[in-house]
Design an enzyme around this catalytic site. Sequence first.
Site, mmCIF file in Angstrom:
data_model
loop_
_atom_site.group_PDB
_atom_site.id
_atom_site.type_symbol
_atom_site.label_atom_id
_atom_site.label_comp_id
_atom_site.label_asym_id
_atom_site.label_seq_id
_atom_site.Cartn_x
_atom_site.Cartn_y
_atom_site.Cartn_z
ATOM 1 N N ALA A 178 0.858 -1.195 0.000
ATOM 2 C CA ALA A 178 0.000 0.000 0.000
ATOM 3 C C ALA A 178 0.893 1.244 0.000
ATOM 4 C CB ALA A 178 -0.899 -0.011 1.223
ATOM 5 N N GLY A 230 -7.543 -6.133 0.348
ATOM 6 C CA GLY A 230 -7.914 -4.719 0.353
ATOM 7 C C GLY A 230 -9.408 -4.580 0.215
ATOM 8 N N GLU A 252 -8.858 -11.239 -0.571
ATOM 9 C CA GLU A 252 -9.253 -11.071 0.837
ATOM 10 C C GLU A 252 -9.781 -9.652 0.945
ATOM 11 O OE1 GLU A 252 -9.223 -13.257 3.217
ATOM 12 O OE2 GLU A 252 -7.956 -14.849 2.437
ATOM 13 N N CYS A 286 -10.168 -5.792 9.050
ATOM 14 C CA CYS A 286 -11.243 -6.312 8.198
ATOM 15 C C CYS A 286 -12.194 -7.185 8.998
ATOM 16 C CB CYS A 286 -10.642 -7.097 7.055
ATOM 17 S SG CYS A 286 -9.470 -8.318 7.623
HETATM 18 P P1 NAD Z 1 -7.638 -0.473 -1.030
HETATM 19 O O1 NAD Z 1 -8.372 -1.489 -1.821
HETATM 20 O O2 NAD Z 1 -7.891 0.955 -1.319
HETATM 21 O O3 NAD Z 1 -6.062 -0.670 -1.200
HETATM 22 C C1 NAD Z 1 -5.447 -1.913 -1.052
HETATM 23 C C2 NAD Z 1 -4.313 -2.025 -2.043
HETATM 24 O O4 NAD Z 1 -4.828 -1.943 -3.365
HETATM 25 C C3 NAD Z 1 -3.255 -0.930 -1.921
HETATM 26 O O5 NAD Z 1 -1.987 -1.510 -2.113
HETATM 27 C C4 NAD Z 1 -3.583 -0.007 -3.083
HETATM 28 O O6 NAD Z 1 -2.482 0.703 -3.578
HETATM 29 C C5 NAD Z 1 -4.071 -1.004 -4.113
HETATM 30 N N1 NAD Z 1 -4.945 -0.453 -5.154
HETATM 31 C C6 NAD Z 1 -5.865 0.533 -5.040
HETATM 32 N N2 NAD Z 1 -6.457 0.744 -6.223
HETATM 33 C C7 NAD Z 1 -5.921 -0.134 -7.104
HETATM 34 C C8 NAD Z 1 -6.132 -0.406 -8.483
HETATM 35 N N3 NAD Z 1 -7.035 0.255 -9.209
HETATM 36 N N4 NAD Z 1 -5.396 -1.385 -9.064
HETATM 37 C C9 NAD Z 1 -4.489 -2.085 -8.351
HETATM 38 N N5 NAD Z 1 -4.241 -1.861 -7.043
HETATM 39 C C10 NAD Z 1 -4.953 -0.904 -6.419
HETATM 40 O O7 NAD Z 1 -7.938 -0.861 0.463
HETATM 41 P P2 NAD Z 1 -7.378 -0.171 1.798
HETATM 42 O O8 NAD Z 1 -8.229 0.980 2.126
HETATM 43 O O9 NAD Z 1 -5.922 0.042 1.709
HETATM 44 O O10 NAD Z 1 -7.583 -1.376 2.835
HETATM 45 C C11 NAD Z 1 -8.710 -1.492 3.600
HETATM 46 C C12 NAD Z 1 -9.635 -2.567 3.065
HETATM 47 O O11 NAD Z 1 -8.958 -3.811 3.074
HETATM 48 C C13 NAD Z 1 -10.838 -2.760 3.941
HETATM 49 O O12 NAD Z 1 -11.988 -2.934 3.156
HETATM 50 C C14 NAD Z 1 -10.514 -4.043 4.706
HETATM 51 O O13 NAD Z 1 -11.630 -4.730 5.179
HETATM 52 C C15 NAD Z 1 -9.764 -4.808 3.678
HETATM 53 N N6 NAD Z 1 -8.926 -5.838 4.300
HETATM 54 C C16 NAD Z 1 -9.287 -7.143 4.145
HETATM 55 C C17 NAD Z 1 -8.544 -8.145 4.761
HETATM 56 C C18 NAD Z 1 -8.924 -9.581 4.579
HETATM 57 O O14 NAD Z 1 -8.103 -10.427 4.880
HETATM 58 N N7 NAD Z 1 -10.115 -9.904 4.110
HETATM 59 C C19 NAD Z 1 -7.431 -7.810 5.541
HETATM 60 C C20 NAD Z 1 -7.085 -6.465 5.678
HETATM 61 C C21 NAD Z 1 -7.855 -5.490 5.036
#
Ligand code: NAD
Length: 480
Positions: A178, A230, A252, A286
Amino acid sequence: MVKDFDFPVNAYIGGKWHKTAKTFSIKSPYSGEVVAEVADSGIAEAQAAADAAVEAFKSWKKLTAFERAKVLRKWNDLLIAHQEELGRLTALEMGKPITEAKGEVLYAASFVEWSAEEGLRVNGEIMQSRFPNKRQMAVYEPVGPVYAVTPWNFPTSMITRKAAPALAAGCTIILKPAEQTPLCALYMAKLWEEAGGPAGTLQVLPALDPVPVSKVLMEDMRIRKITFTGSTAVGKILYAQSAATMKRISLELGGNAPFLIFEDADIEKAVHFTMLSKYRNAGQTCVTTNRIYVHKSLESDYADALADAVSKLEVGDPLNASTNVGPLVEQQGLDKVVSHVEDAVSKGAKVRVGGKSLGGLIYAPTVLTGIQPGMRVLEEETFGPVAPIMPFEDEAQAIAWANSTDYGLAAYVWTRDLSRAFRVAEALEYGIVGVNDPVPSAMGSNLPFGGYKNSGLGREGGHWGIEEYLETKFISFQLP
Ligand code: NAD
């Protein structure tokens, strides 16, 4: 003030620390200070990493599982030896209280330890044949070079939950951490290098804008798997993109965890349970409890006791060992929490404690009562230290409310009735259910982690976690 780190804050490609034309700033969410200027990877770096991952895969997959396990075991030892540094980096770059952050490092290392062992148990199968002159078997092979995208909220463990099983299985992995938390990722890559991890097996591409890096790797046929943790919105974009090159995929994603407290619950224990499940990482997990449904007979006593416990939480500097709740990671996260509480209050909710920003990115740990269907705190992932409490009439209503969401990651139950515990656990449409257990996945490198519905695809941890990185090859020998 930009700090001096004892590791390079460059992209780590093909075993070299690569300076990029541009850099981007990492700010402490607590102090607002810029703490690092980190390499900003783009198209050229992604292409170079893809080439190096493909090259390294040729030799890494040919090592024995025992040889790969040796490197993983060293990495595990180094992660544990550097628990303090990784804990500090976590607190610095994303604001998790340091005591909790150091705990996360042990959780992160446990995936490496487990995968080193589990890699040794990737055995094939010899099947019975319908033909007397045939010998038929299934063997497992690494799926190929992997692209991994990780979130900021668990900046060490979300990396090892993917990298450790991938590397143990014989895959190579390109990590895009991230944009808020590249420091932990780079530090972990330095430790992989120290452990003897060959060039190109684990690579790290920090990037402010994830899209150009992702586009290169998602379109590359040679990258055979995408693993993502994410938000659901981004997970769906990657799911759609993966179709063109038919990549294996693990997702996830977000949650909306309910916590059901039945009339036979012990209030003191239910409150303790809520504190562990709700306020860790300022509610930015999460699996955090997002909605609390409590039997109407207990609502008032439970809300009083929870508000009392929450008012005693120590809020402040994440680098302070006694802090319980630190800042939210960024303004956007704080804005969402503020808007959820405002929406609830405007529709009749009562603030029992908290309910306001405390300056900077800190939001006061909050308890809300008078919650009604239609409030955003029930329907969306708040991702903040806010506990909305809603009374229910009976078990059927509690289950129906718990399942009335498109998410299905974690759910929690408190009851002393064994029949009810099984009935409810089986009725919940969730990948993880904690019965009288607020942290079912604690140190759970051997356990399946993942969700139903919009919470994702596949499982991490245990043998399920390593299977995500294996192809099954069927070989049939016909004897003369
Ligand atoms: P996010 O989806 O905004 O970002 C996560 C990652 O995706 C980052 O590395 C970001 O740079 C990347 N990203 C964003 N847009 C992208 C795109 N268009 N193409 C490729 N990569 C892209 O999420 P966040 O706000 O960083 O994290 C929080 C979320 O993650 C919450 O919804 C949480 O519930 C979830 N989460 C889930 C788990 C699980 O195991 N299920 C664990 C931790 C967090």
